[in-house]
Design a protein around this motif. Structure first.
Motif, PDB file in Angstrom:
ATOM      1  N   ASN A   1      -1.670   4.433  10.165  1.00 25.27           N
ATOM      2  CA  ASN A   1      -2.826   4.815   9.345  1.00 25.27           C
ATOM      3  C   ASN A   1      -2.545   4.794   7.846  1.00 25.27           C
ATOM      4  N   VAL A   2      -1.380   4.268   7.447  1.00 24.05           N
ATOM      5  CA  VAL A   2      -1.075   4.173   6.017  1.00 24.05           C
ATOM      6  C   VAL A   2      -1.887   3.033   5.404  1.00 24.05           C
ATOM      7  N   LEU A   3      -2.546   3.333   4.299  1.00 24.02           N
ATOM      8  CA  LEU A   3      -3.440   2.366   3.656  1.00 24.02           C
ATOM      9  C   LEU A   3      -2.890   1.917   2.305  1.00 24.02           C
ATOM     10  N   VAL A   4      -3.379   0.781   1.838  1.00 27.12           N
ATOM     11  CA  VAL A   4      -3.158   0.391   0.443  1.00 27.12           C
ATOM     12  C   VAL A   4      -4.083   1.249  -0.399  1.00 27.12           C
ATOM     13  N   ARG A   5      -3.509   2.046  -1.280  1.00 25.31           N
ATOM     14  CA  ARG A   5      -4.348   2.882  -2.152  1.00 25.31           C
ATOM     15  C   ARG A   5      -4.882   2.057  -3.311  1.00 25.31           C
ATOM     16  N   ARG A   6      -3.972   1.321  -3.964  1.00 29.34           N
ATOM     17  CA  ARG A   6      -4.438   0.455  -5.058  1.00 29.34           C
ATOM     18  C   ARG A   6      -3.375  -0.599  -5.372  1.00 29.34           C
ATOM     19  N   VAL A   7      -3.836  -1.642  -6.048  1.00 30.47           N
ATOM     20  CA  VAL A   7      -2.959  -2.702  -6.548  1.00 30.47           C
ATOM     21  C   VAL A   7      -3.037  -2.667  -8.063  1.00 30.47           C
TER      22      VAL A   7
ATOM     23  N   SER B   1      -0.886   4.979   0.640  1.00 29.67           N
ATOM     24  CA  SER B   1      -1.416   6.327   0.829  1.00 29.67           C
ATOM     25  C   SER B   1      -0.367   7.327   1.296  1.00 29.67           C
ATOM     26  N   ASN B   2       0.813   6.839   1.731  1.00 31.13           N
ATOM     27  CA  ASN B   2       1.874   7.765   2.151  1.00 31.13           C
ATOM     28  C   ASN B   2       2.823   8.098   1.005  1.00 31.13           C
ATOM     29  N   GLY B   3       2.448   7.712  -0.217  1.00 29.92           N
ATOM     30  CA  GLY B   3       3.254   8.065  -1.375  1.00 29.92           C
ATOM     31  C   GLY B   3       4.283   7.036  -1.774  1.00 29.92           C
ATOM     32  N   VAL B   4       4.440   5.984  -0.985  1.00 31.25           N
ATOM     33  CA  VAL B   4       5.419   4.946  -1.300  1.00 31.25           C
ATOM     34  C   VAL B   4       4.834   3.981  -2.328  1.00 31.25           C
TER      35      VAL B   4
ATOM     36  N   GLU C   1       7.356  -4.791   2.999  1.00 27.54           N
ATOM     37  CA  GLU C   1       8.425  -3.819   2.730  1.00 27.54           C
ATOM     38  C   GLU C   1       7.981  -2.403   3.066  1.00 27.54           C
ATOM     39  N   ILE C   2       6.765  -2.077   2.668  1.00 29.59           N
ATOM     40  CA  ILE C   2       6.245  -0.734   2.947  1.00 29.59           C
ATOM     41  C   ILE C   2       6.079  -0.547   4.451  1.00 29.59           C
TER      42      ILE C   2
END
Length: 343
Positions: free
Chosen positions: A132-138, A155-158, A226-227
């Motif tokens: 459920n980890v999403l791309v928050r922004r580019v 979205s997981n802080g990475v 990578e993420i």
């Protein structure tokens, strides 16, 4: 095989003495330690019985006995008594973490280094990226006429970034155009769905700009991969050189520890806690070593693994509760980090 109470006590005493001293254990030493009232001759007889059935080994002629891998397994599964950590021990572990740095990757890296220093073993920390980890922004940042930094925030802080050289003159107009375009296609999308096929389909929608931005789209795919692959850190490999019993294996062990794929396959497990002793390991390099690992959770979901590799003669009764608390603390800190990131 069920052992009698006396044999259980003798085996436990041999294991604990050998862990403490590294020296073969004799019946005379045990007779002065065991609470039961038995002679050295009786202890020797029981040790002979344990030896014949594979629980003990004799390293050289006329020596005392040492635990075999089977003996260690019996000790860990049935005889070992782990003591709860004291508040002082908990505080000592708490002090190992760099809680001032909210970066999840840095926290995992620091954890591997801290655990290695604490246990004097080679250590591994790894993370699993939830579905459920999403791309928050580019984000795209100009650093030169033909150079940009592209950054993916999940979205997981990475956060992952990469320097890219491009075949066009970097202008603010192009930066704004690509940032708006990439966020419209990627922001809010699951990291694991950013595949090469998806990036290709995104590229098509760029039309005449497709070839211009190819290098940036490739970089986005690589950063998302990578993420999605998670983080992995190993520390303290050189500490294995300090153990004489590993001298014949240490070179191969060092080579193996350089392979992320091999190490992750050893540590990744559905089990909450795993101990593999010597020949229980499928890798020949670990035939004289032990692997101990446990999982940690973030917000109640399994999120990664903490583990170590060291000699078979580990103080398991101490290592196990310490490793469990270490993993629990790491999970709590990462949970707090992600909450901070989500605010």
């Amino acid at each position: 095989m069920n052992l009698s109470q006396r044999r259980r006590q003798i085996l436990a005493a041999i294991v604990e003495n050998y862990i403490k001293t590294g020296e073969p254990v004799g019946s005379k030493l045990l007779s002065g330690q065991l609470e039961m009232n038995v002679s050295s001759a009786t202890i020797r007889s029981e040790m002979a019985w344990l030896f014949e059935r594979g629980y003990l080994e004799q390293p050289y002629t006329s020596a005392g006995r040492v635990p075999s891998h089977l003996g260690y397994r019996e000790y860990i599964d049935s005889l070992m008594k782990c003591k709860p950590l004291t508040e002082s021990e908990k505080n000592e572990i708490n002090s190992l973490f760099n809680v001032r740095d909210p970066d999840p990757e840095k926290l995992l890296e620091d954890a591997a280094e801290a655990l290695s220093g604490y246990t004097n073993c080679a250590t591994v920390t790894s993370s699993i990226t939830p579905k459920n980890v999403l791309v928050r922004r580019v984000e795209l940042i100009a650093v030169g006429p033909g150079t940009v930094v592209i950054m993916i925030v999940a979205s997981n802080g990475v956060i992952k970034s990469k320097v890219c050289r491009v075949d066009f003159k970097v202008t603010q107009e192009l930066i704004e155009f690509f940032s708006k375009f990439s966020n419209s296609r990627l922001a809010g999308r699951s990291i694991d769905t950013i595949t090469s096929d998806y990036i290709s389909s995104v590229s098509v929608t760029l039309g005449e700009y497709s070839s211009l931005f190819t290098s940036l789209l490739v970089a986005i795919f690589e950063l998302c991969k990578e993420i999605n692959d998670g983080q992995y850190y190993i520390s303290g490999s050189a500490k294995l050189l300090e153990y004489g019993e590993l001298s014949q294996l240490v070179r191969d062990l060092m080579v193996m520890l350089e392979s992320r794929e091999r190490i992750q396959s050893l540590f990744d497990s559905n089990k909450d806690f795993k101990i593999l002793i010597g020949k229980e390991n499928t890798s020949m390099e670990l035939s004289g070593a032990s692997l101990v690992s446990t999982s940690y959770s973030i917000h109640g979901q399994k999120a990664g693994t903490v583990g170590l590799i060291g000699p078979v003669r580990l103080d398991y009764a101490k290592i196990i509760p310490h490793l469990e608390y270490f993993a629990s603390t790491l999970g709590e800190l990462l949970s707090d980090t992600y909450e901070i990131d989500e605010e």
